[in-house]
Design a protein around this motif. Structure first.
Motif, short mmCIF file in Angstrom:
data_model
loop_
_atom_site.label_atom_id
_atom_site.label_comp_id
_atom_site.label_asym_id
_atom_site.label_seq_id
_atom_site.Cartn_x
_atom_site.Cartn_y
_atom_site.Cartn_z
N ALA A 264 135.51 -50.39 -46.08
CA ALA A 264 136.92 -50.23 -45.72
C ALA A 264 137.50 -48.93 -46.27
N TYR A 265 137.23 -48.64 -47.55
CA TYR A 265 137.80 -47.44 -48.16
C TYR A 265 136.94 -46.20 -47.93
N GLY A 266 135.64 -46.40 -47.83
CA GLY A 266 134.75 -45.26 -47.68
C GLY A 266 134.55 -44.79 -46.26
N ARG A 267 134.73 -45.70 -45.28
CA ARG A 267 134.46 -45.33 -43.89
C ARG A 267 135.69 -45.45 -43.00
N VAL A 268 136.49 -46.51 -43.19
CA VAL A 268 137.63 -46.76 -42.30
C VAL A 268 138.85 -45.96 -42.73
#
Length: 352
Positions: A264-268
């Motif tokens: 969620a935080y690294g890709r989205v």
């Protein structure tokens, strides 16, 4: 229906007898949608969650009380939520044309730097509040609830008790979710309504109870945490990302920093956030720090001490009457999870 077990704003928990089944079962009714059941009433049930043994609220759900239906809705409001389902609800949206808040929101475009704490699970809400309010008592906090988990905010007993205790000022339900103090169409207008209508100093944004996951990289409802970071950022807020950390989960993908947080935080999330990394003790704390490190490419990693937070959490649980539990694990069974969420609240207090 046999008896009322307990109730809280918007929901009534019942004991019911199910045809062909021995004994009684727990059921949940939302009187505004289905009518208010009384002992002796026949009730129409959906028993899917009960039959599947779902961990979050394994209730039979009351679909209707045929002999005691609620009155037909007369307004105001033209937003339909849970759309095109038998229990679709018509509500007044803060952002719709007939709302007294429409003018304030029509051209609204800024949160004026307001911190927005984003978390994956609903269970993070109480510990985030505990860490925040211990550091800055009296902060006005509004919860924005998207539609990744439960659609009715009424399902959450935590919301009701946190509001009753004065720890939470109000709730805004967005997307298909409903039952908040204010309704809004999107996360964006929900954040703006929290700030401009409800005078929030801080927003906590996390899905309602009952998240969904499939054990795949992308197939989990908490992916919306990354989207929430983007929404807070584009509106000029200050996103604070709460990691999902566990030392007690039996699934390897959730030990340390959950793969949900890393995706969620690294890709989205395309915008930067303050990612709170708790200073947990020992080798486990070092592993959490190592696992979070790749997020520094886009985000600011903020190390936050956890000293004193366990005592604060235990006091909050007693003072607020809220049961700290995540995925069936209580405070002692997964202390790292709750300390991480409380650390996010502690950091947020330092931004005010």
């Amino acid at each position: 229906m046999e008896r009322v077990r307990r109730e809280w704003p918007g929901a009534v928990e019942l004991d019911v007898s199910v045809d062909g089944e021995p004994g009684t079962a727990r059921a949940l009714a939302y009187p505004a949608l289905v009518g208010r059941p009384e002992p002796g009433d026949a009730v129409l049930l959906n028993t899917t969650a009960l039959a599947m043994g779902l961990g979050t609220g394994g209730y039979a759900m009351v679909v209707a009380v045929p002999d005691r239906l609620p009155p037909d809705p007369t307004g105001p409001g033209h937003l339909v939520k849970a759309r095109y389902t038998p229990l679709q609800a018509t509500v007044l949206g803060a952002d719709e044309q007939g709302s007294p808040h429409h003018e304030a929101l029509r051209e609204a475009d800024s949160l004026d730097g307001m911190p927005v704490v984003v978390a994956d699970l609903h269970s993070a809400l109480p510990p985030i509040l505990a860490g925040l309010l211990a550091a800055r008592p009296g902060t006005r906090v509004v919860y924005v609830m998207p539609d990744g988990g439960a659609l009715p905010a009424w399902f959450s007993m935590s919301i009701a008790r946190l509001k009753e205790a004065g720890a939470l000022a109000a709730t805004v339900t967005v997307g298909q979710a409903f039952g908040g103090d204010l309704e809004a169409v999107t996360v964006h207008t929900g954040l703006l309504a929290a700030r401009l209508v409800l005078d929030a100093e801080v927003v906590v944004l996390a899905q309602g109870p009952g998240n969904l996951g499939t054990g795949t990289r992308w197939g989990f409802s908490g992916v919306s945490a990354g989207e929430a970071v983007n929404a807070a950022s584009v509106l000029g807020g200050r996103p604070v990302a709460c990691l999902r950390v566990s030392e007690g989960d039996e699934r390897e993908r959730h030990i340390g920093v959950s793969h949900h947080s890393l995706t969620a935080y690294g890709r989205v999330a395309l915008a930067g956030a303050d990612v709170v990394v708790p200073d947990l003790p020992g080798g486990f704390g070092a592993e959490v720090t190592r696992q979070a490190a790749p997020l520094s490419g886009r985000h600011t990693l903020v190390r936050v001490p956890v000293d004193g937070l366990e005592k604060i959490l235990r006091a909050a649980e007693g003072d607020w009457g809220v049961r700290l539990s995540t995925m069936g694990r209580r405070l002692d069974a997964d202390l790292a999870y709750f300390l991480t969420a409380a650390a996010a609240g502690r950091h947020t207090a330092s931004l005010l």
